[in-house]
Design a protein around this motif. Structure first.
Motif, PDB file in Angstrom:
ATOM      1  N   PRO A   7       5.887   0.544  -1.465  1.00  0.00           N
ATOM      2  CA  PRO A   7       5.235   0.475  -0.149  1.00  0.00           C
ATOM      3  C   PRO A   7       4.074   1.433   0.034  1.00  0.00           C
ATOM      4  O   PRO A   7       3.360   1.342   1.026  1.00  0.00           O
ATOM      5  CB  PRO A   7       6.374   0.806   0.814  1.00  0.00           C
ATOM      6  N   TYR A  35      -1.649  -0.199  -0.422  1.00  0.00           N
ATOM      7  CA  TYR A  35      -0.974   0.261   0.800  1.00  0.00           C
ATOM      8  C   TYR A  35      -1.115   1.748   1.054  1.00  0.00           C
ATOM      9  O   TYR A  35      -0.441   2.286   1.923  1.00  0.00           O
ATOM     10  CB  TYR A  35       0.528  -0.108   0.791  1.00  0.00           C
ATOM     11  N   PHE A  38      -0.484  -5.814   4.570  1.00  0.00           N
ATOM     12  CA  PHE A  38      -0.514  -7.204   4.131  1.00  0.00           C
ATOM     13  C   PHE A  38      -0.759  -7.313   2.630  1.00  0.00           C
ATOM     14  O   PHE A  38      -1.581  -6.597   2.058  1.00  0.00           O
ATOM     15  CB  PHE A  38      -1.616  -7.969   4.865  1.00  0.00           C
ATOM     16  N   ALA A  39      -0.037  -8.223   2.001  1.00  0.00           N
ATOM     17  CA  ALA A  39      -0.431  -8.730   0.686  1.00  0.00           C
ATOM     18  C   ALA A  39      -0.108 -10.214   0.686  1.00  0.00           C
ATOM     19  O   ALA A  39       0.764 -10.676   1.428  1.00  0.00           O
ATOM     20  CB  ALA A  39       0.309  -8.026  -0.430  1.00  0.00           C
ATOM     21  N   SER A  40      -0.790 -10.938  -0.131  1.00  0.00           N
ATOM     22  CA  SER A  40      -0.593 -12.378  -0.135  1.00  0.00           C
ATOM     23  C   SER A  40       0.698 -12.742  -0.838  1.00  0.00           C
ATOM     24  O   SER A  40       0.807 -12.651  -2.061  1.00  0.00           O
ATOM     25  CB  SER A  40      -1.762 -13.082  -0.818  1.00  0.00           C
ATOM     26  N   GLU A  54       2.762  -4.766  -8.301  1.00  0.00           N
ATOM     27  CA  GLU A  54       3.748  -4.796  -7.219  1.00  0.00           C
ATOM     28  C   GLU A  54       3.894  -6.230  -6.755  1.00  0.00           C
ATOM     29  O   GLU A  54       3.013  -7.061  -7.014  1.00  0.00           O
ATOM     30  CB  GLU A  54       3.351  -3.904  -6.040  1.00  0.00           C
ATOM     31  N   LEU A  55       4.966  -6.506  -6.045  1.00  0.00           N
ATOM     32  CA  LEU A  55       5.248  -7.886  -5.666  1.00  0.00           C
ATOM     33  C   LEU A  55       5.114  -8.143  -4.169  1.00  0.00           C
ATOM     34  O   LEU A  55       4.754  -9.254  -3.781  1.00  0.00           O
ATOM     35  CB  LEU A  55       6.672  -8.254  -6.103  1.00  0.00           C
ATOM     36  N   TRP A  56       5.403  -7.159  -3.363  1.00  0.00           N
ATOM     37  CA  TRP A  56       5.592  -7.414  -1.941  1.00  0.00           C
ATOM     38  C   TRP A  56       4.529  -6.738  -1.087  1.00  0.00           C
ATOM     39  O   TRP A  56       3.907  -5.785  -1.504  1.00  0.00           O
ATOM     40  CB  TRP A  56       6.977  -6.901  -1.511  1.00  0.00           C
ATOM     41  N   PRO A  57       4.384  -7.217   0.117  1.00  0.00           N
ATOM     42  CA  PRO A  57       3.643  -6.429   1.101  1.00  0.00           C
ATOM     43  C   PRO A  57       4.245  -5.031   1.220  1.00  0.00           C
ATOM     44  O   PRO A  57       5.364  -4.780   0.745  1.00  0.00           O
ATOM     45  CB  PRO A  57       3.811  -7.245   2.393  1.00  0.00           C
ATOM     46  N   GLY A  58       3.499  -4.146   1.854  1.00  0.00           N
ATOM     47  CA  GLY A  58       3.979  -2.771   1.860  1.00  0.00           C
ATOM     48  C   GLY A  58       3.585  -1.988   3.092  1.00  0.00           C
ATOM     49  O   GLY A  58       3.640  -2.497   4.194  1.00  0.00           O
ATOM     50  N   SER A  86      -4.654  -3.820   1.098  1.00  0.00           N
ATOM     51  CA  SER A  86      -4.299  -3.092   2.321  1.00  0.00           C
ATOM     52  C   SER A  86      -4.343  -1.580   2.207  1.00  0.00           C
ATOM     53  O   SER A  86      -3.601  -0.879   2.879  1.00  0.00           O
ATOM     54  CB  SER A  86      -2.907  -3.542   2.809  1.00  0.00           C
ATOM     55  N   GLN A 116       8.732  -2.221  -9.446  1.00  0.00           N
ATOM     56  CA  GLN A 116       7.773  -3.265  -9.064  1.00  0.00           C
ATOM     57  C   GLN A 116       8.127  -3.921  -7.723  1.00  0.00           C
ATOM     58  O   GLN A 116       7.251  -4.364  -6.989  1.00  0.00           O
ATOM     59  CB  GLN A 116       7.776  -4.317 -10.178  1.00  0.00           C
TER      60      GLN A 116
END
Lengths: 401, 401, 401
Positions: free
Chosen positions: A46, A69, C79-81, C96-100, A128, A42
């Motif tokens: 990317p 992404y 980008f992700a918020s 998922e947790l993060w931008p990528g 994205s 998680q």
């Protein structure tokens, strides 16, 4: 492991015979499965890039994208006019027949309408995902090549989403090219979307999105750009050519901008408001209306007559300013027969603001028509008193001197 | 076989000694021949992508492109100012001297003017060729480095074409950067085209094209943007800086949009209309006119005097609205000596519409001048009565209060 | 040797254990050193492209770019918020947790603020460096995730530069996303820059640059777009959403264009002029002002009250025309309590030109307020006499009829 995939170099586990040439959809789905298998954590997902080299690829299986992404990228938008080809007669001497570049031929045999479906439940929204620089081709229309119908959708984004991007793409001969349901900060830019039933549709609701710097032209019953329940959509700097039932169709959408576009149309209703739409800005556009010039399509129209308005407003506080409207339709082609065509119709609503527009018409027209029940419209410098037709007294007029 | 070519990895059959470094033109022609040989089937000609990695490449042989869907792509527009360098004196301590990135040095030894020629007879028109993200450099001007002449053309598209795209490119020190004869839905976007004699020229006739989101600046006798017999060209969102004989030159072009651009010029005739041009829209632009500031080029101009008009209109029903014009030229530099400079000249035509413009000038100017024979011009909110000069009585004026 | 580098395939000489995953900054610096070593000849320094495939990359060492024509390129803006995530509570079930995408995680351990620093002394200026299609992520804010502060800068360009380009990038959770000091013909286009303290800052001085076709939204104390001593900046076709202390902040900047943008804000001062700013063009924009809607950030604002003006002008000959302003703030949220909000404030200056604007407000507002000392303002068709508040008699008003 690499996050860079090439559809021509991927083998589906257990199905070595299914190549991208035979079913790029199955190949991309297999790649996505691989991405997911390799990114189980998680905290680190990317995504990947899937590259489609120039080539002709059949898509028999719908692609389902449920990872953020992901970028799907080709090397060219590959548009060519299938409409001209299908109506050309003998093409045996032609250099080539089909659209090309990174050319995805939509031939679904799986019962699905979409070439690409983007959808995921749960949180967060998909973010994205990018479609870049390839061609999605619906190949043919039914029952005739001039119907703009075939049940095929290029890309449908079905669940809420954030920061998606469609750029540099070509879409051709799809009934629906690009549909996004639930867009936030969606970016549609630099695409070539033509000879599709409908081109760009923002359904459900959207916010803070933009459709900018594109070349767009839909079929005679479809939408070039459609947005419902949109807030703050920016339609800017596009060159939008025929046909299209409308160029921009807003349905219960508010505070959108339609600025700096060039529009050419064969029918009334170039800007079409459905339901109540408020505080939209229509500024700096070029509106050109001529009759259909392509013989095979002269039998068709969008069903609206010349009293509908080239710009048809329903709602409050919309601003229509500093546009040029160029209308050149032979009187014999005007409907209803003998009617005085309407350029801007305020069909309903309060406090619409119509100012500083220049109208060039080959025949007498009503620059602005105010239907009964409209209130507080202001019309400034947009025609003489004789060029304004009001079925209400509740308006303010400053005629162009 | 792959449709992805890299100029640095290609060997011309029978000419192993000719590399991309020595003659990228010969290499690309050989690749195109290979594409054609591998795609003999009329029903499947998707084209290819030819990649130019960063590097310096001599082009001695003109490239001739006669296949659709070819994408030629580099990794950077690579502009650097050759004008500054050539006028800098001693550059022995400079870090680098030349433009770069994917850098094509135009050194034709084949007697041809063009680096890239796009042309094909027969049907259909060439479609969707793309030039992306590389630099075409003419290297030097003759007889002097400040002449903007060398007989070199970057890209010339000579036959009718559809949906071509030039994006992310750099052009420098070419007499003519980009010429398209017979464009339909041509897309020129996100380029850097500067220090060229002329930058973008749409010759012959064109329709539904766009020149958007570019940085552009031509030489003192050339065109920043030129279009003849254009219909519906959209010139939008560009930052166009000096010099340029004009910023946008329209010749017998109709219904074009010039909106949302920033223009800076050293000469009159920033917008220049030749022949009769109708129903064009000039809205939301920033016009800045100052004298030439670069000493080596102060001897040159475009041959027009300050009575020519910063905006020079010939034709009917053009709309010039909601622009700001900022004129700051020392009286000593105004020609003819002692003249009152003209900001907008309507040289000929009927029913031009000039409204809501703001003029900021360091000296007394005529905001609008109407030549004898012009008819039905409307001038609204664009100056006081004293700032309008009319050699006709056939016009309407509402002075700015 | 190849000029195409892939960060995942590069080994730093002598440090085989430092991979791009562990420190992409060290890897890119090593690649740049290699580029410089391989291009020692002043006459041939075309640069290189450094590719960042999709992946998560820690950046512990600042990248220093001192070569022209370098392109750093990824495969997605990613980008992700993070703001939504940090405020979401339990995210254990999230996909998922993060931008990528090509995701650079800014974790400098070298004492530097910047992820990427572009700087070089001597001549010529750095030219045509490009940042394309990757994500720079500051990861977290301190002391709280809603502070928009962490001392991190994504890209800082510190020395004079020409023709640089930032396109297709994502920036998130940086205190300062993109700073350029000394820009000439800088091109910021098609980026997604959000949830950063400040987004785009042109410091020092700049000319002929453009910020076009982006999605942008800054923090409550930062700048969405800031420019000081700018000449001829074009801010065009952007969708700029909250928050942002301002949307566009000009400081002693002249002849800039702010056209065709969509702006949404939670505070006054959407356009904010500091110092004397002249001859700027604000045309065709949509201004929307509502109260903060996100509970975790409702405690914050930009410190300005509703008398400051949504558009706050200081300077001469600025043109504010053909915009729509939509103000919808509950009276209880207006400050000072009971005040009549100001839409356009001319705080100081001469000959500002405010025309043809439409205001839609849920409460009584002053459309235009002229402070004492302002001179020669013209207000045309932008409200009734009652909607204009002047602390001077030195102005001209033509009320909207």
């Amino acid at each position: 492991m690499s996050t860079v995939y090439d559809v021509t170099r991927w083998t589906i586990p257990g199905q070595p015979g299914v190549t991208a040439k035979h079913d790029i959809g199955a190949v991309i789905n297999s790649i996505i499965a691989d991405v997911k298998a390799r990114q189980p954590n998680q905290a680190s997902k990317p995504g990947a890039v899937i590259y489609i080299p120039p080539g002709d690829y059949s898509l028999k299986t719908r692609v389902v994208i449920d990872v953020s992404y992901l970028q799907i990228k080709g090397s060219g938008h590959g548009f060519a006019s299938s409409s001209i080809r299908y109506n050309a007669g003998d093409t045996s001497s032609w250099h080539e027949l089909w659209p090309g570049a990174s050319h995805v031929k939509v031939e679904n045999t799986d019962g699905h309408a979409e070439a690409f479906l983007v959808t995921r439940g749960g949180a967060p929204r998909l973010s994205s995902i990018e479609f870049r620089d390839f061609c999605i081709d619906g190949l043919s229309f039914t029952p005739t090549q001039n119907s703009y119908t075939n049940g095929k959708t290029g890309i449908r984004i079905a669940s809420d989403n954030d920061a998606l991007k469609v750029a540099g793409m070509g879409f051709v001969y799809l009934e629906r090219a690009l549909v996004n349901n639930g867009a936030d900060a969606f970016n549609v830019t630099d695409n070539f979307i033509a000879e599709c039933g409908s081109c760009v549709e923002l359904t459900g609701a959207s916010q803070a999105s933009k459709i900018t710097n594109n070349l767009i032209g839909a079929g005679f019953v479809g939408f070039s750009i459609f947005a419902e329940n949109a807030e703050g959509l920016l339609v800017q700097g596009n060159n939008i050519f025929p046909r299209g039932r409308s160029m921009v169709h807003l349905k219960t959408s508010n505070r959108c901008s339609i600025t700096g576009n060039r529009f050419q149309a064969f029918y009334p209703g170039m800007i079409d408001f459905e339901g109540v739409n408020k505080e939209n800005l229509i500024v700096g556009n070029h509106f050109r209306r001529v009759p259909e010039g392509f013989p095979p399509l002269q039998a068709f129209d969008n069903g609206k007559d010349d009293l509908y308005g080239l710009i048809h407003l329903v709602g409050d506080n919309n601003m229509v300013s500093t546009n040029i409207v160029s209308f050149d339709v032979p009187p014999s082609a005007i409907t209803p027969s003998g009617a005085t065509p309407t350029m801007v119709l305020v069909a309903a609503g309060d406090a619409n603001f119509i100012s500083n527009n220049h109208f060039v018409t080959n025949t007498e027209t009503n620059h602005v028509v105010l239907d009964a029940g409209t209130t507080n419209t202001k019309i400034l410098d947009s025609g003489t008193a004789a060029q304004i037709l009001a079925f209400t007294t509740n308006y303010t007029l400053r005629p162009t001197p």
